[in-house]
Structures are given as structure tokens and as C-alpha cells.
Design an enzyme around this catalytic site. Structure first.
Site, short mmCIF file in Angstrom:
data_model
loop_
_atom_site.label_atom_id
_atom_site.label_comp_id
_atom_site.label_asym_id
_atom_site.label_seq_id
_atom_site.Cartn_x
_atom_site.Cartn_y
_atom_site.Cartn_z
N ASN A 13 28.21 -37.43 28.65
CA ASN A 13 27.72 -36.49 29.72
C ASN A 13 28.69 -35.36 29.98
OD1 ASN A 13 26.61 -34.57 31.61
ND2 ASN A 13 25.68 -36.29 32.90
N ARG A 99 23.89 -35.74 26.62
CA ARG A 99 23.19 -35.22 27.73
C ARG A 99 23.33 -33.82 27.28
NH1 ARG A 99 24.06 -33.31 33.67
NH2 ARG A 99 22.13 -32.36 34.08
N HIS A 188 16.18 -32.67 35.21
CA HIS A 188 16.36 -33.98 35.74
C HIS A 188 15.18 -34.88 35.05
CE1 HIS A 188 17.82 -32.64 39.90
NE2 HIS A 188 18.78 -33.10 39.00
N ARG A 249 21.87 -25.81 47.07
CA ARG A 249 21.19 -24.78 46.53
C ARG A 249 20.14 -24.69 47.39
NH1 ARG A 249 21.00 -28.20 41.21
NH2 ARG A 249 22.64 -27.77 40.05
N GLU A 392 19.75 -42.77 34.32
CA GLU A 392 19.86 -41.64 33.15
C GLU A 392 20.46 -41.96 32.18
OE1 GLU A 392 19.46 -37.51 35.16
OE2 GLU A 392 20.53 -38.78 36.71
#
Length: 406
Positions: A13, A99, A188, A249, A392
Site C-alpha cells: 500500500n 492497493r 474502502h 473531511r 484490508e
């Protein structure tokens, strides 16, 4: 193609200033080594990694290093993998899974990487200018370091490509969509897919028979409505900015607000984008994006912290209600992510007042430490409530293996 009973899959990642990695023995998915190298390009970089000792026990390590760029950083990671993970000198992983944040409409599933895939990811950079370039860097470095190892791209957006047009289209000019790809994509995806599958196994029901709402709550946060194993809606949109209130955010916002602020404050588009992504959300409401700090401030009587948590939980409840309608009912509500797995008070507050939907929290079960998967719903209600630890990296490893074994 991959051969052997326990192939080793390396998951990468790659971010703009960091590389996160994990090495799995895929029988059934045992994590051999993992780590994070961050502050790439700074005067002092930092590598933290976990590996097994001679007794097979995990040991944590940390050291300061020099990593002027991603190639130098990956050289350090390679040394760690050689020394601490069972990859002997000259040995390579059997596969590498990457990823990739944005696959646009070009990728609805994970794919083996070739030059055409790389070119397509590069063409999608305008949709994810902060993420796809770094993801490409990781792919290119790994292809140079391990030229004979098959590699796979696993996209955050792919899981949500099953959304119907009425869920992913914005009510804007047709040419904005047809020429510029302006639509909702969702993110996600690996986490939502993983916890949905884990929940189905726990409930002992086929995933294809279930209606699920998954809540990935961390510094970034998103909700997904999953029907028959497919995502039919999700809260993040064209970018990860849309949807739930997050650490920094803003989530859902009237599109006219940035235009208004541009006129009133004279700020540039880049400045406004920075403010909405880095200085909004919980941080904008109360000064901190760390939920633990926000909860502590609320307990100390801070009204801004109380309001921030009220806004945070209210937005999530609204999405639960909307997705309950979209799914025409619900079998299970699933919490995951750093907040979803660990903040029992937040889970409880989110579920307050949802009894009419068949959702209620068992206070005692909710207060226990979440293991891999824990049931936290109150008995006698129609909706099962679960807290599931996401993984993940393991999901990416599994999809990598699936692509390469057909």
C-alpha cells in the site's frame, strides 16, 4: 500462475510519503511480517515492522533510517523481508498485490498487472491525483525489484461498481459524466467486502442471502449498503470527501459553499480543497480529529466537542435509515475500522433511537473488547449488530491469489 500449497503473497500500500506492507502465507492467510515506512523524503524517515522470532512469536521493531525517495524506502523494506520473514537470499514472494485507490469505471474487479493496466491507472490520475501516482510508484518499483513475480492491482473502487445508475449518477449535465467521469465511485471497498464476508460466516448464512449495512469508521469513514453480496450504495462519492463526517473531511456539503467562500474569502480552489479535506470534519468542529481526544473533551464539559460528536453520530444514523430503505430491510449492521472496532460509546450513540428499525445495542456486550468478531446487539431484535475487525491487507492478498489462480 502460482504453485505450491502455501504461497507467499506480499501486499503493498504505497502512499505519497509512506509504504505499508504485509507478507502473508496463504494457508489459510497467516501474516508473517508487516510494517510501515513513513516520512519518505524527509531528513529522517521511520520504519516500524512486525516479524516472527525463532519461536514463531511476533516481535515489534522500530528504527530511524534515510529514505530520500520510494526506491530507497523499498530497499529498506526488502532488507527487512529478507532478514525477518523467511524470504531467504534469492527467494521471492510468489505474488504481489497492490492497493490502488481509484479504478474508475475501467476496473470492476482486481486484475493482473500488465502495461495496459499501468497505462489505464495512469490515465485515471485526474480522478485521484493524491493517490494513484503513489500507487503507480509502488507498482513500478516492485516490477523492477521482482520482475518475474506476478502482480495484481486491487482497487478501492471496484467493490462499488455494482451500484445501479440511480445510485451512482449525479443530477448534472450528461456530458460531465460521459466525458469527464463525474459520478459516484465509493472507496474502502476492500474493507467493506472483507467484513461483509466475515459477518456472513459468523451468521452462518450465505452472503448472497443477506442485507447488510457496513460502517467503516476511522479517520476516514464510509457506509455501504450490501445486498446479495453486492454494494448497491455507499456514502463516499466522486472522491472520499463525500458522505459521513470524518476526522478532517467535511462529508456531505452544499456544493455552493465553496463557490461562496471563494468569493467572500478570495481563497483559491487549492486552498478550499485543503480546508475541506484537512481542516474540516471533527477537527473543524472542535479542533481535534482524534476521537479519543474529542470524547475526553466532551466529558470535561467542552460544548464544541459535544456538538462535534452529535453531528458525527447523527450523520451516520441518517445513512443507516436511508440504507435500510434502499435495502428494503436489514439483517445485520456491522461496525469496523479503528473507531467502529474500539469506540463502544460511539457505537451506542449511533444506535440510540433505532429500535423501530430492529436495531438495539446490548450495553454489556458492547463494552467488551472486540475480538476478531463480536456480537453487540440486544437479543429479541430483528437486526444483528456486529463489530468486526477489518483486514484490508488480507483481503488484498486473497484477491491477488484469486486472480492468479483463476
Amino acid at each position: 500462475m502460482i504453485k505450491g500449497d502455501a504461497p507467499k503473497v506480499l501486499v503493498i500500500n504505497c502512499g505519497s510519503s509512506s509504504i505499508k506492507y504485509g507478507l502473508f502465507a496463504m494457508a489459510p492467510g497467516h501474516l508473517i511480517a508487516s510494517g510501515l515506512l513513513e516520512r519518505i523524503g524527509e531528513q529522517v524517515s521511520l520504519i516500524r515492522y512486525r516479524a516472527e522470532n525463532a519461536q514463531g512469536e511476533p516481535v515489534e521493531h522500530q528504527q530511524e533510517i534515510e529514505a530520500a525517495d520510494h526506491r530507497a524506502a523499498f530497499a529498506h523494506i526488502t532488507v527487512v523481508l529478507r532478514n525477518a520473514s523467511g524470504l531467504e537470499a534469492g527467494q521471492e514472494p510468489d505474488a504481489i498485490g497492490h492497493r490502488v485507490v481509484h479504478g474508475g469505471e475501467a476496473f470492476s474487479a482486481s486484475v493482473a498487472i500488465d502495461q495496459t493496466v499501468i497505462d489505464t491507472i495512469r490515465n485515471l490520475i485526474p480522478l485521484a491525483p493524491l493517490h494513484n501516482p503513489a500507487n503507480l510508484t509502488g507498482i513500478e518499483i516492485c516490477r523492477e525489484a521482482f520482475p518475474s513475480v506476478p502482480q495484481v492491482a486491487v482497487f478501492d473502487t471496484a467493490f462499488h461498481q455494482t451500484m445501479p445508475p440511480h445510485a451512482f449518477r449525479y443530477a448534472v449535465q450528461e456530458t460531465w459524466y460521459s466525458r469527464h467521469g463525474i459520478r459516484r465511485y465509493g472507496f474502502h471497498g476492500s474493507s467493506h467486502r472483507y467484513v461483509a464476508s466475515r459477518a456472513a460466516g459468523y451468521l452462518q448464512r450465505p452472503l448472497e442471502d443477506l442485507k447488510l449495512i457496513t460502517l467503516h469508521l476511522g479517520n476516514g469513514a464510509s457506509a455501504a449498503a450490501i445486498q446479495h453480496g453486492n454494494s448497491i450504495d455507499t456514502s463516499m462519492g466522486f472522491t472520499p470527501l463525500e458522505g459521513l463526517v470524518m476526522g478532517t473531511r467535511c462529508g456531505d456539503l452544499d456544493a455552493a459553499i465553496p463557490l461562496h467562500l471563494e468569493n467572500v474569502l478570495g481563497q483559491s480552489a487549492d486552498e478550499l480543497e485543503e480546508a475541506l479535506n484537512r481542516d474540516s470534519g471533527l477537527k473543524g468542529l472542535c479542533g481535534s480529529n482524534d476521537l479519543r481526544e474529542v470524547l475526553a473533551s466532551e466529558q470535561a464539559g467542552d460544548e464544541r466537542a459535544r456538538l462535534a460528536l452529535d453531528v458525527y453520530c447523527y450523520r451516520i444514523r441518517k445513512y443507516i435509515g436511508a440504507y435500510f430503505v434502499a435495502l428494503d430491510g436489514l439483517d445485520a449492521l456491522i461496525f469496523t475500522g479503528g473507531v467502529g472496532e474500539n469506540a463502544s460509546l460511539i457505537r451506542s450513540r449511533i444506535c440510540q433511537g433505532l429500535e423501530k428499525l430492529g436495531i438495539a445495542i446490548d450495553p454489556e456486550a458492547n463494552d467488551r473488547t472486540v475480538e476478531e468478531i463480536s456480537e453487540i446487539g440486544r437479543g429479541g431484535y430483528s437486526v444483528r449488530v456486529l463489530a468486526v475487525r477489518t483486514n484490508e491487507e488480507l483481503q488484498i492478498a486473497r484477491e491477488t491469489l484469486s486472480v492468479l489462480t483463476g
